[in-house]
Structures are given as structure tokens and as C-alpha cells.
Scaffold this motif. Structure first.
Motif, short mmCIF file in Angstrom:
data_model
loop_
_atom_site.label_atom_id
_atom_site.label_comp_id
_atom_site.label_asym_id
_atom_site.label_seq_id
_atom_site.Cartn_x
_atom_site.Cartn_y
_atom_site.Cartn_z
N ASN A 59 1.85 3.98 1.40
CA ASN A 59 1.95 4.69 2.67
C ASN A 59 3.18 4.30 3.49
OD1 ASN A 59 -0.67 6.40 3.08
ND2 ASN A 59 -1.38 4.47 2.21
N GLY A 60 4.07 3.53 2.87
CA GLY A 60 5.35 3.23 3.52
C GLY A 60 5.38 2.02 4.40
N TYR A 61 4.29 1.23 4.44
CA TYR A 61 4.27 0.02 5.28
C TYR A 61 4.79 -1.15 4.44
CZ TYR A 61 1.35 2.90 8.29
OH TYR A 61 0.86 3.92 9.08
N LEU A 62 6.11 -1.19 4.29
CA LEU A 62 6.71 -2.14 3.36
C LEU A 62 6.54 -3.59 3.80
CD1 LEU A 62 10.05 -0.25 2.49
CD2 LEU A 62 7.78 -0.02 1.48
N ARG A 63 6.84 -3.86 5.06
CA ARG A 63 6.74 -5.24 5.54
C ARG A 63 5.29 -5.74 5.46
NH1 ARG A 63 11.00 -7.65 7.96
NH2 ARG A 63 12.78 -6.35 8.60
N ALA A 64 4.36 -4.92 5.87
CA ALA A 64 2.95 -5.32 5.85
C ALA A 64 2.48 -5.59 4.42
CB ALA A 64 2.08 -4.25 6.50
N ALA A 65 2.90 -4.73 3.50
CA ALA A 65 2.52 -4.90 2.09
C ALA A 65 3.10 -6.20 1.54
CB ALA A 65 3.01 -3.72 1.27
#
Length: 277
Positions: free
Chosen positions: A182-188
Motif C-alpha cells: 500500500n506504499g507505506y515504505l518507511r513503516a514496512a
């Protein structure tokens, strides 16, 4: 100023930490092993196995070996054997009492039950062996079997904790993949880094590798594990790179992590968690 009708106010005592069922079972097993050792000491004192200069010291540590005390211990101990090392249960029982009729009582077939009943074996009026000493030998074997169950319990606990940890890590990796999707790169990346850190900390603990920092990062764990020979330089370099990506995700910098980098972090963490144990 007088107290209220309900009486003076008191500060509630701090509630003691709750023990898990596994911890309680481990304590109960340790108690059983301790009771067996104390009864074994009593037998050895009675048989004269303890040097005179040690008798006073050993007497303090003993628990009388009697039919009632042994029977109580045996009832609990055989249930532990049944659950933890069932392949030793028949042997454990046979040491107490034969499960099949005996043609004759010999040194090999003499049991603890015989000793408790004071049975002695003789031929032409001469004792073939000392029944009490044989009973002591058979009880010592039961004691060592129970000790092996105690060691097995530790390995079972480790396996359970490792499975629970693996399940938790799998669910967190799944969550990280969903965040990436879903595009939440930093969180992932940050979530995956936590998984990698936790896994390396568990590996260090299982290998007895001392980590100086209280809350170590991936880098703090990576060097000591490599130096201890837990893994080779190739794995160390991979973990170092994964740590760099994790730092990029966790700390706001001008450079943004790419989707490919976060994907590499996730897949690399899965690889390390499966291969480095």
C-alpha cells in the motif's frame, strides 16, 4: 483530622508477578528432582556410602527414604516421565515393580518394591546380594531418568517459545508486506527491522553471546554474533546491509527508501530468520 468511618487509607501492596503454567510445572519438576536427591542421600547414609567426615553435612541435606515418602514421589514422578519422555516410562516403572511375573528374583530382576518390603535373596542360607544396595542402585537410576526429564523440559520450553516467536514474526512480516503493497515504505521497513532485531537477540541468547547494550540495534547484534562464529562473513554482510536499509526507513533523512530496498529488507529478514538459528 480523624480517619474516615471506613478506616485509614492504606496503599495497596504491589501484586506479585503471575507465573505461567509452564514456569509452575518447571518448578514442580525441580522440586521432584530435589526430593529424589535428598532421599538418595538418606539411603547412602544408611548403607555407609558417605565418609565419616561428610556425614554431618549430608545428614542436613537428607529426607528420610520410607515407603510412604517414596510412593508419594513415585506417583508424581511417573506422570512427569509419561508426559516428557514417554519412551523411558516402562523402564522407570520396571525399576519399581516388574510388570510381568518373574521366574526368579535375581540381581537384575530385584526391584525397589522388593527392597521396600525387605525381601532378601539367599541360597543355601547365604545372601546372593544385598537387597538394600540393589534398591539404592535402582532408585539412583530412576533419579537420573527424572533428571533427563528436567533437561528435556528445558528443550521443550525452548521449542515452544521458538514456535511462538516464529508465529509472531510471520504475522509481523505479513503486516510489513501489506504496508509495502500500500506504499507505506518507511513503516514496512521499520516493522521488518524490529523483527530482525528480535530474531538476532534470540539467536544471541540461545548461543550464549553476551551483548553489552541494553537495547541493541541490528548492528550491535551483528558483530558479536559473527565474532562468536554463529555465522560467516557473507551472512554478516547481508545483515549489515539489511540494517542500513532499516536505518534509512526509521530515520528521517533527505533520501527516501525505495520499494526495492524495502522488499529486499523483508525477504532478507525472512531468509535470516529461517537460516540463522
Amino acid at each position: 483530622m480523624s480517619d474516615s468511618p471506613q478506616g485509614p487509607k492504606t496503599t495497596p501492596a504491589t501484586a506479585p508477578a503471575r507465573q505461567s503454567n509452564l514456569d509452575r510445572q518447571k518448578e514442580a519438576l525441580a522440586r521432584l528432582v530435589g526430593v529424589a536427591l535428598k532421599m538418595l542421600i538418606d539411603l547412602e547414609l544408611k548403607l555407609g556410602f558417605v565418609p565419616n567426615e561428610k556425614k554431618a553435612e549430608f545428614t542436613k541435606a537428607k529426607k528420610p527414604f520410607t515407603a510412604p515418602s517414596y510412593q508419594a514421589w513415585y506417583t508424581e514422578a511417573q506422570e512427569v516421565i509419561r508426559q516428557l519422555i514417554p519412551d523411558r516410562l516402562t523402564e522407570f516403572r520396571e525399576l519399581y515393580r516388574p510388570e510381568k511375573p518373574r521366574k526368579e528374583i535375581t540381581y537384575m530382576t530385584y526391584t525397589i518394591s522388593d527392597g521396600l518390603h525387605g525381601i532378601e535373596v539367599s541360597r543355601l542360607g547365604e545372601a546372593l546380594f544385598d537387597g538394600q544396595r540393589v534398591m539404592r542402585d535402582k532408585f539412583h537410576t530412576q533419579y537420573t531418568i527424572l533428571q533427563s526429564a528436567e533437561r528435556r523440559f528445558d528443550s521443550v520450553l525452548f521449542d515452544i517459545r521458538r514456535m511462538l516467536q516464529a508465529d509472531l514474526h510471520d504475522s509481523e512480516i505479513d503486516a510489513a508486506r501489506e504496508l509495502l503493497k500500500n506504499g507505506y515504505l518507511r513503516a514496512a521497513g521499520a516493522l521488518t527491522g524490529v523483527v530482525l532485531e528480535a530474531h538476532l537477540a534470540e539467536v544471541a541468547k540461545s548461543h550464549g553471546v553476551t551483548i553489552s547494550k541494553k537495547d541493541p540495534t541490528i548492528g550491535d547484534l551483528n558483530d558479536p554474533l559473527k565474532n562468536a562464529g554463529v555465522y560467516d562473513v557473507t551472512t554478516w554482510r547481508l545483515i549489515q546491509r539489511l540494517g542500513d536499509i532499516r536505518n534509512l526507513c526509521s530515520h528521517k533523512k533527505t533520501e527516501e527508501p525505495t520499494k526495492e530496498q524495502v522488499k529486499d529488507l523483508i525477504e532478507g529478514t525472512v531468509k535470516i530468520s529461517h537460516e540463522v538459528m
